[in-house]
Design a protein around this motif. Structure first.
Motif, PDB file in Angstrom:
ATOM      1  N   ILE A   1       0.760  -1.107   0.242  1.00 47.95           N
ATOM      2  CA  ILE A   1      -0.206  -0.105  -0.138  1.00 47.95           C
ATOM      3  C   ILE A   1       0.975   1.455   0.133  1.00 47.95           C
ATOM      4  CG2 ILE A   1      -2.148   0.767   1.266  1.00 47.95           C
ATOM      5  CD1 ILE A   1      -2.473  -0.991   2.600  1.00 47.95           C
ATOM      6  N   ASP A   2       0.518   2.073  -1.316  1.00 45.07           N
ATOM      7  CA  ASP A   2       1.553   3.297  -0.940  1.00 45.07           C
ATOM      8  C   ASP A   2       0.766   4.724  -0.047  1.00 45.07           C
ATOM      9  OD1 ASP A   2       2.839   5.659  -1.309  1.00 45.07           O
ATOM     10  OD2 ASP A   2       1.919   5.737  -3.371  1.00 45.07           O
ATOM     11  N   TRP A   3       0.985   5.009   1.150  1.00 46.71           N
ATOM     12  CA  TRP A   3       0.623   5.364   2.695  1.00 46.71           C
ATOM     13  C   TRP A   3       0.742   6.381   2.259  1.00 46.71           C
ATOM     14  CZ3 TRP A   3      -2.593   2.930   5.246  1.00 46.71           C
ATOM     15  CH2 TRP A   3      -3.084   1.737   5.787  1.00 46.71           C
ATOM     16  N   ASP A   4       1.613   6.856   1.410  1.00 47.21           N
ATOM     17  CA  ASP A   4       1.630   8.308   0.748  1.00 47.21           C
ATOM     18  C   ASP A   4       0.401   8.751  -0.038  1.00 47.21           C
ATOM     19  OD1 ASP A   4       4.123   9.002   2.153  1.00 47.21           O
ATOM     20  OD2 ASP A   4       5.717   8.263   0.817  1.00 47.21           O
ATOM     21  N   SER A   5      -0.118   7.944  -0.330  1.00 50.82           N
ATOM     22  CA  SER A   5      -0.926   9.062  -1.602  1.00 50.82           C
ATOM     23  C   SER A   5      -2.729   9.314  -0.973  1.00 50.82           C
ATOM     24  CB  SER A   5      -1.316   7.856  -2.462  1.00 50.82           C
ATOM     25  OG  SER A   5      -1.691   6.386  -2.281  1.00 50.82           O
ATOM     26  N   PHE A   6      -2.668   8.600   0.440  1.00 54.99           N
ATOM     27  CA  PHE A   6      -3.496   9.355   1.399  1.00 54.99           C
ATOM     28  C   PHE A   6      -3.469  10.547   2.270  1.00 54.99           C
ATOM     29  CE2 PHE A   6      -4.078   4.451   0.360  1.00 54.99           C
ATOM     30  CZ  PHE A   6      -5.341   4.647   0.365  1.00 54.99           C
ATOM     31  N   VAL A   7      -2.104  11.226   1.878  1.00 52.93           N
ATOM     32  CA  VAL A   7      -1.432  12.144   2.797  1.00 52.93           C
ATOM     33  C   VAL A   7      -1.123  13.658   1.720  1.00 52.93           C
ATOM     34  CG1 VAL A   7       0.057  12.996   4.400  1.00 52.93           C
ATOM     35  CG2 VAL A   7      -0.144  10.566   3.832  1.00 52.93           C
ATOM     36  N   ILE A   8      -2.338  14.392   2.447  1.00 48.68           N
ATOM     37  CA  ILE A   8      -1.516  16.106   1.639  1.00 48.68           C
ATOM     38  C   ILE A   8      -0.786  16.287   2.409  1.00 48.68           C
ATOM     39  CG2 ILE A   8      -3.060  17.761   0.990  1.00 48.68           C
ATOM     40  CD1 ILE A   8      -5.397  16.526   1.615  1.00 48.68           C
ATOM     41  N   PRO A   9       0.225  17.059   1.846  1.00 46.76           N
ATOM     42  CA  PRO A   9       1.882  17.560   2.806  1.00 46.76           C
ATOM     43  C   PRO A   9       0.705  18.820   2.400  1.00 46.76           C
ATOM     44  CG  PRO A   9       2.226  16.705  -0.270  1.00 46.76           C
ATOM     45  CD  PRO A   9       0.337  16.923   0.203  1.00 46.76           C
ATOM     46  N   SER A  10       1.629  18.937   3.733  1.00 46.61           N
ATOM     47  CA  SER A  10       1.562  20.715   4.826  1.00 46.61           C
ATOM     48  C   SER A  10       2.999  20.692   5.227  1.00 46.61           C
ATOM     49  CB  SER A  10       0.581  20.825   5.359  1.00 46.61           C
ATOM     50  OG  SER A  10       0.891  20.134   6.378  1.00 46.61           O
ATOM     51  N   GLU A  11       3.192  22.735   5.419  1.00 42.11           N
ATOM     52  CA  GLU A  11       4.162  22.571   5.581  1.00 42.11           C
ATOM     53  C   GLU A  11       4.360  22.102   7.939  1.00 42.11           C
ATOM     54  OE1 GLU A  11       5.742  26.936   7.921  1.00 42.11           O
ATOM     55  OE2 GLU A  11       5.212  27.093   5.766  1.00 42.11           O
ATOM     56  N   ARG A  12       2.973  22.276   8.092  1.00 41.03           N
ATOM     57  CA  ARG A  12       3.359  21.514   9.838  1.00 41.03           C
ATOM     58  C   ARG A  12       3.259  20.147   9.196  1.00 41.03           C
ATOM     59  NH1 ARG A  12      -2.583  22.076  12.851  1.00 41.03           N
ATOM     60  NH2 ARG A  12      -3.032  21.013  10.936  1.00 41.03           N
ATOM     61  N   GLY A  13       3.183  19.423   8.608  1.00 43.31           N
ATOM     62  CA  GLY A  13       3.825  18.142   7.739  1.00 43.31           C
ATOM     63  C   GLY A  13       5.436  17.992   8.061  1.00 43.31           C
ATOM     64  N   GLN A  14       5.466  18.257   7.560  1.00 44.78           N
ATOM     65  CA  GLN A  14       6.905  19.193   7.358  1.00 44.78           C
ATOM     66  C   GLN A  14       7.885  18.997   8.348  1.00 44.78           C
ATOM     67  OE1 GLN A  14       7.652  21.288   4.025  1.00 44.78           O
ATOM     68  NE2 GLN A  14       6.958  19.582   2.736  1.00 44.78           N
TER      69      GLN A  14
END
Length: 74
Positions: free
Chosen positions: A46-59
């Protein structure tokens, strides 16, 4: 009445050892499998990164959590 006996499946026959089943001749039975062959089928990754919306807070999550904890007390 419910009775349980131990047996082994050989081809299309259930082989029961050390049991006197003559008393049950003609009786309808239920066969329960206690163990079954596990399939060695590989699951798709499963490509878990495909379910994530990148954001500055996440980085910068470590800094964000530290800031939240420090400012959370009176």
């Amino acid at each position: 009445m419910l009775a349980a006996v131990k047996g082994i499946i050989k081809r299309s026959t259930v082989v029961v050892e050390n049991e006197n089943l003559q008393d049950y001749d003609g009786v309808e039975v239920v066969v329960t499998l206690l163990g079954y062959p596990s399939k060695q089928k590989q699951k798709k990754e499963i490509d878990w990164d495909s379910f994530v919306i990148p954001s500055e807070r996440g980085q910068n999550i470590d800094g964000y959590m530290k800031e939240m904890r420090e400012n959370g007390r009176l």
